[in-house]
Design a protein around this motif. Structure first.
Motif, PDB file in Angstrom:
ATOM      1  N   SER A 113       0.828  -1.211   0.000  1.00 46.65           N
ATOM      2  CA  SER A 113       0.000   0.000   0.000  1.00 46.65           C
ATOM      3  C   SER A 113       0.860   1.258   0.000  1.00 46.65           C
ATOM      4  CB  SER A 113      -0.937  -0.005   1.210  1.00 46.65           C
ATOM      5  OG  SER A 113      -0.171  -0.052   2.405  1.00 46.65           O
ATOM      6  N   SER A 114       2.179   1.117  -0.049  1.00 50.97           N
ATOM      7  CA  SER A 114       3.070   2.275  -0.042  1.00 50.97           C
ATOM      8  C   SER A 114       3.878   2.407  -1.334  1.00 50.97           C
ATOM      9  CB  SER A 114       4.023   2.198   1.153  1.00 50.97           C
ATOM     10  OG  SER A 114       4.826   1.042   1.070  1.00 50.97           O
ATOM     11  N   GLU A 115       3.626   1.547  -2.320  1.00 47.63           N
ATOM     12  CA  GLU A 115       4.315   1.616  -3.611  1.00 47.63           C
ATOM     13  C   GLU A 115       3.296   1.463  -4.733  1.00 47.63           C
ATOM     14  OE1 GLU A 115       8.616  -0.232  -3.218  1.00 47.63           O
ATOM     15  OE2 GLU A 115       7.094  -1.699  -2.639  1.00 47.63           O
ATOM     16  N   TYR A 116       3.651   1.956  -5.904  1.00 46.98           N
ATOM     17  CA  TYR A 116       2.786   1.808  -7.063  1.00 46.98           C
ATOM     18  C   TYR A 116       2.787   0.357  -7.541  1.00 46.98           C
ATOM     19  CZ  TYR A 116       2.977   6.925  -7.695  1.00 46.98           C
ATOM     20  OH  TYR A 116       2.885   8.275  -7.545  1.00 46.98           O
ATOM     21  N   SER A 117       1.614  -0.169  -7.888  1.00 43.67           N
ATOM     22  CA  SER A 117       1.508  -1.486  -8.520  1.00 43.67           C
ATOM     23  C   SER A 117       1.832  -1.326 -10.001  1.00 43.67           C
ATOM     24  CB  SER A 117       0.093  -2.038  -8.383  1.00 43.67           C
ATOM     25  OG  SER A 117      -0.272  -2.192  -7.034  1.00 43.67           O
ATOM     26  N   PHE A 118       2.602  -2.289 -10.552  1.00 47.29           N
ATOM     27  CA  PHE A 118       2.875  -2.218 -11.985  1.00 47.29           C
ATOM     28  C   PHE A 118       2.999  -3.614 -12.572  1.00 47.29           C
ATOM     29  CE2 PHE A 118       7.158  -2.324 -10.233  1.00 47.29           C
ATOM     30  CZ  PHE A 118       7.912  -3.017 -11.158  1.00 47.29           C
ATOM     31  N   ILE A 119       2.828  -3.680 -13.891  1.00 47.68           N
ATOM     32  CA  ILE A 119       2.975  -4.934 -14.624  1.00 47.68           C
ATOM     33  C   ILE A 119       3.894  -4.722 -15.810  1.00 47.68           C
ATOM     34  CG2 ILE A 119       0.705  -5.853 -13.964  1.00 47.68           C
ATOM     35  CD1 ILE A 119      -0.306  -5.089 -16.778  1.00 47.68           C
ATOM     36  N   THR A 120       4.516  -5.823 -16.236  1.00 48.01           N
ATOM     37  CA  THR A 120       5.117  -5.898 -17.563  1.00 48.01           C
ATOM     38  C   THR A 120       4.302  -6.928 -18.320  1.00 48.01           C
ATOM     39  OG1 THR A 120       6.725  -7.588 -16.911  1.00 48.01           O
ATOM     40  CG2 THR A 120       7.418  -5.273 -16.758  1.00 48.01           C
ATOM     41  N   TYR A 121       4.199  -6.773 -19.621  1.00 49.54           N
ATOM     42  CA  TYR A 121       3.341  -7.688 -20.382  1.00 49.54           C
ATOM     43  C   TYR A 121       3.911  -8.013 -21.750  1.00 49.54           C
ATOM     44  CZ  TYR A 121       1.594  -3.083 -21.880  1.00 49.54           C
ATOM     45  OH  TYR A 121       1.492  -1.784 -22.316  1.00 49.54           O
ATOM     46  N   GLU A 122       3.501  -9.188 -22.201  1.00 50.80           N
ATOM     47  CA  GLU A 122       3.742  -9.647 -23.559  1.00 50.80           C
ATOM     48  C   GLU A 122       2.413 -10.166 -24.071  1.00 50.80           C
ATOM     49  OE1 GLU A 122       6.869 -12.558 -23.591  1.00 50.80           O
ATOM     50  OE2 GLU A 122       8.077 -11.379 -22.208  1.00 50.80           O
ATOM     51  N   GLU A 123       1.960  -9.636 -25.195  1.00 50.14           N
ATOM     52  CA  GLU A 123       0.675 -10.033 -25.759  1.00 50.14           C
ATOM     53  C   GLU A 123       0.850 -10.451 -27.220  1.00 50.14           C
ATOM     54  OE1 GLU A 123      -2.368  -7.152 -23.320  1.00 50.14           O
ATOM     55  OE2 GLU A 123      -1.554  -6.386 -25.197  1.00 50.14           O
ATOM     56  N   LEU A 124       0.075 -11.438 -27.628  1.00 47.77           N
ATOM     57  CA  LEU A 124       0.005 -11.883 -29.020  1.00 47.77           C
ATOM     58  C   LEU A 124      -1.453 -11.875 -29.425  1.00 47.77           C
ATOM     59  CD1 LEU A 124       2.371 -14.957 -28.761  1.00 47.77           C
ATOM     60  CD2 LEU A 124       2.917 -12.726 -29.749  1.00 47.77           C
ATOM     61  N   ALA A 125      -1.741 -11.333 -30.602  1.00 45.03           N
ATOM     62  CA  ALA A 125      -3.133 -11.236 -31.025  1.00 45.03           C
ATOM     63  C   ALA A 125      -3.260 -11.474 -32.516  1.00 45.03           C
ATOM     64  CB  ALA A 125      -3.700  -9.862 -30.674  1.00 45.03           C
ATOM     65  N   THR A 126      -4.441 -11.947 -32.894  1.00 43.68           N
ATOM     66  CA  THR A 126      -4.859 -12.020 -34.286  1.00 43.68           C
ATOM     67  C   THR A 126      -6.213 -11.340 -34.351  1.00 43.68           C
ATOM     68  OG1 THR A 126      -3.731 -14.128 -34.576  1.00 43.68           O
ATOM     69  CG2 THR A 126      -5.348 -13.524 -36.241  1.00 43.68           C
ATOM     70  N   ASN A 127      -6.340 -10.316 -35.188  1.00 42.51           N
ATOM     71  CA  ASN A 127      -7.622  -9.616 -35.239  1.00 42.51           C
ATOM     72  C   ASN A 127      -8.571 -10.262 -36.247  1.00 42.51           C
ATOM     73  OD1 ASN A 127      -6.957  -8.650 -37.816  1.00 42.51           O
ATOM     74  ND2 ASN A 127      -6.370  -6.629 -37.071  1.00 42.51           N
ATOM     75  N   ASN A 128      -9.750  -9.681 -36.412  1.00 37.40           N
ATOM     76  CA  ASN A 128     -10.773 -10.269 -37.275  1.00 37.40           C
ATOM     77  C   ASN A 128     -10.401 -10.198 -38.755  1.00 37.40           C
ATOM     78  OD1 ASN A 128     -11.446  -7.386 -36.587  1.00 37.40           O
ATOM     79  ND2 ASN A 128     -12.894  -7.699 -38.256  1.00 37.40           N
ATOM     80  N   SER A 129      -9.362  -9.456 -39.126  1.00 36.29           N
ATOM     81  CA  SER A 129      -8.881  -9.420 -40.503  1.00 36.29           C
ATOM     82  C   SER A 129      -7.752 -10.408 -40.732  1.00 36.29           C
ATOM     83  CB  SER A 129      -8.387  -8.012 -40.852  1.00 36.29           C
ATOM     84  OG  SER A 129      -9.430  -7.082 -40.715  1.00 36.29           O
ATOM     85  N   GLY A 130      -7.369 -11.145 -39.681  1.00 41.62           N
ATOM     86  CA  GLY A 130      -6.303 -12.121 -39.799  1.00 41.62           C
ATOM     87  C   GLY A 130      -4.906 -11.558 -39.584  1.00 41.62           C
ATOM     88  N   ALA A 131      -4.802 -10.287 -39.190  1.00 42.53           N
ATOM     89  CA  ALA A 131      -3.497  -9.673 -38.955  1.00 42.53           C
ATOM     90  C   ALA A 131      -2.933 -10.153 -37.622  1.00 42.53           C
ATOM     91  CB  ALA A 131      -3.615  -8.153 -38.951  1.00 42.53           C
ATOM     92  N   ASN A 132      -1.658 -10.553 -37.624  1.00 44.48           N
ATOM     93  CA  ASN A 132      -0.980 -11.016 -36.412  1.00 44.48           C
ATOM     94  C   ASN A 132      -0.098  -9.904 -35.866  1.00 44.48           C
ATOM     95  OD1 ASN A 132      -1.898 -13.774 -36.504  1.00 44.48           O
ATOM     96  ND2 ASN A 132      -0.572 -13.996 -38.288  1.00 44.48           N
ATOM     97  N   ALA A 133      -0.070  -9.803 -34.526  1.00 42.71           N
ATOM     98  CA  ALA A 133       0.737  -8.762 -33.901  1.00 42.71           C
ATOM     99  C   ALA A 133       1.206  -9.208 -32.529  1.00 42.71           C
ATOM    100  CB  ALA A 133      -0.074  -7.473 -33.777  1.00 42.71           C
ATOM    101  N   GLY A 134       2.290  -8.611 -32.084  1.00 42.57           N
ATOM    102  CA  GLY A 134       2.808  -8.825 -30.743  1.00 42.57           C
ATOM    103  C   GLY A 134       3.019  -7.488 -30.072  1.00 42.57           C
ATOM    104  N   ARG A 135       2.989  -7.501 -28.747  1.00 41.54           N
ATOM    105  CA  ARG A 135       3.166  -6.263 -27.989  1.00 41.54           C
ATOM    106  C   ARG A 135       3.963  -6.572 -26.737  1.00 41.54           C
ATOM    107  NH1 ARG A 135      -2.156  -2.968 -26.852  1.00 41.54           N
ATOM    108  NH2 ARG A 135      -1.620  -2.085 -28.882  1.00 41.54           N
ATOM    109  N   MET A 136       4.924  -5.712 -26.427  1.00 43.59           N
ATOM    110  CA  MET A 136       5.671  -5.797 -25.176  1.00 43.59           C
ATOM    111  C   MET A 136       5.614  -4.426 -24.525  1.00 43.59           C
ATOM    112  SD  MET A 136       8.973  -8.022 -26.297  1.00 43.59           S
ATOM    113  CE  MET A 136       9.569  -8.163 -24.623  1.00 43.59           C
ATOM    114  N   GLY A 137       5.371  -4.416 -23.201  1.00 40.94           N
ATOM    115  CA  GLY A 137       5.300  -3.122 -22.544  1.00 40.94           C
ATOM    116  C   GLY A 137       5.128  -3.227 -21.055  1.00 40.94           C
ATOM    117  N   GLY A 138       4.727  -2.110 -20.479  1.00 37.13           N
ATOM    118  CA  GLY A 138       4.509  -2.044 -19.055  1.00 37.13           C
ATOM    119  C   GLY A 138       3.439  -1.026 -18.715  1.00 37.13           C
ATOM    120  N   MET A 139       2.823  -1.214 -17.541  1.00 43.16           N
ATOM    121  CA  MET A 139       1.763  -0.323 -17.072  1.00 43.16           C
ATOM    122  C   MET A 139       1.900  -0.146 -15.573  1.00 43.16           C
ATOM    123  SD  MET A 139      -2.378  -0.594 -17.570  1.00 43.16           S
ATOM    124  CE  MET A 139      -2.790  -1.884 -16.436  1.00 43.16           C
TER     125      MET A 139
END
Length: 170
Positions: A113-139
């Motif tokens: 309760s005394s520090e900010y919560s944060f994440i790092t992430y890796e995501e993989l997606a395919t959208n409805n048009s069939g396009a593939n993508a990856g994402r790396m980041g943090g929040m």
């Protein structure tokens, strides 16, 4: 020996407006996997928030900052960053299991309760048009409060399917 995963919780949902996975209750690092998330509407985006430890509800404040690199299979890479948002906006998806999102989120400082919560992430997606993508980041949630999990909602219509699993890294 460090680096083992201890499963804490899992949830599978279908045709829901929102869902959460909670159970972070120590100062350890946690890992959340997300599999086969897809929507009831083509082009809808999963939105992500942290859950407050006080009542496991989603923190809807405008205190989320994030940055990431998007890597598309058929176009150039791009950088994205936002501050003071009320959620993180994921890749657009489609309406079946070939048009979904899969991700890994590492959770840090969630029990504090005394520090900010944060994440790092890796995501993989395919959208409805069939396009593939990856994402790396943090929040990061720029509020000193204890958080205990992640919460997803859809930008449009319902979440058709998803499975999330929470692990403690021991």
């Amino acid at each position: 020996m460090a680096g083992k995963l201890l499963q804490v919780a899992t949830t599978s949902v279908s045709n829901v407006s929102t869902f959460s996975i909670t159970g972070i209750d120590t100062d350890d690092v946690y890992l959340i996997t997300l599999n086969n998330l897809y929507m009831n509407s083509d082009g809808a985006r999963p939105r992500l928030r942290f859950t407050k430890s006080s009542d496991s509800s989603a923190d809807t404040s405008s205190n989320y900052d994030y940055a990431n690199k998007d890597m598309y299979a058929t176009t150039s890479f791009s950088n994205n960053a936002n501050t003071n948002q009320s959620y993180y906006n994921g890749f657009s998806t489609g309406t079946d299991n070939t048009e979904g999102l899969r991700a890994i989120y590492y959770c840090y400082n969630f029990n504090s309760s005394s520090e900010y919560s944060f994440i790092t992430y890796e995501e993989l997606a395919t959208n409805n048009s069939g396009a593939n993508a990856g994402r790396m980041g943090g929040m990061v949630l720029t509020v000193n409060q204890s958080t205990n999990g992640l919460h997803w909602l859809s930008s449009s219509n319902n979440i058709k399917n998803a499975t999330a699993t929470l692990y403690k890294v021991v």
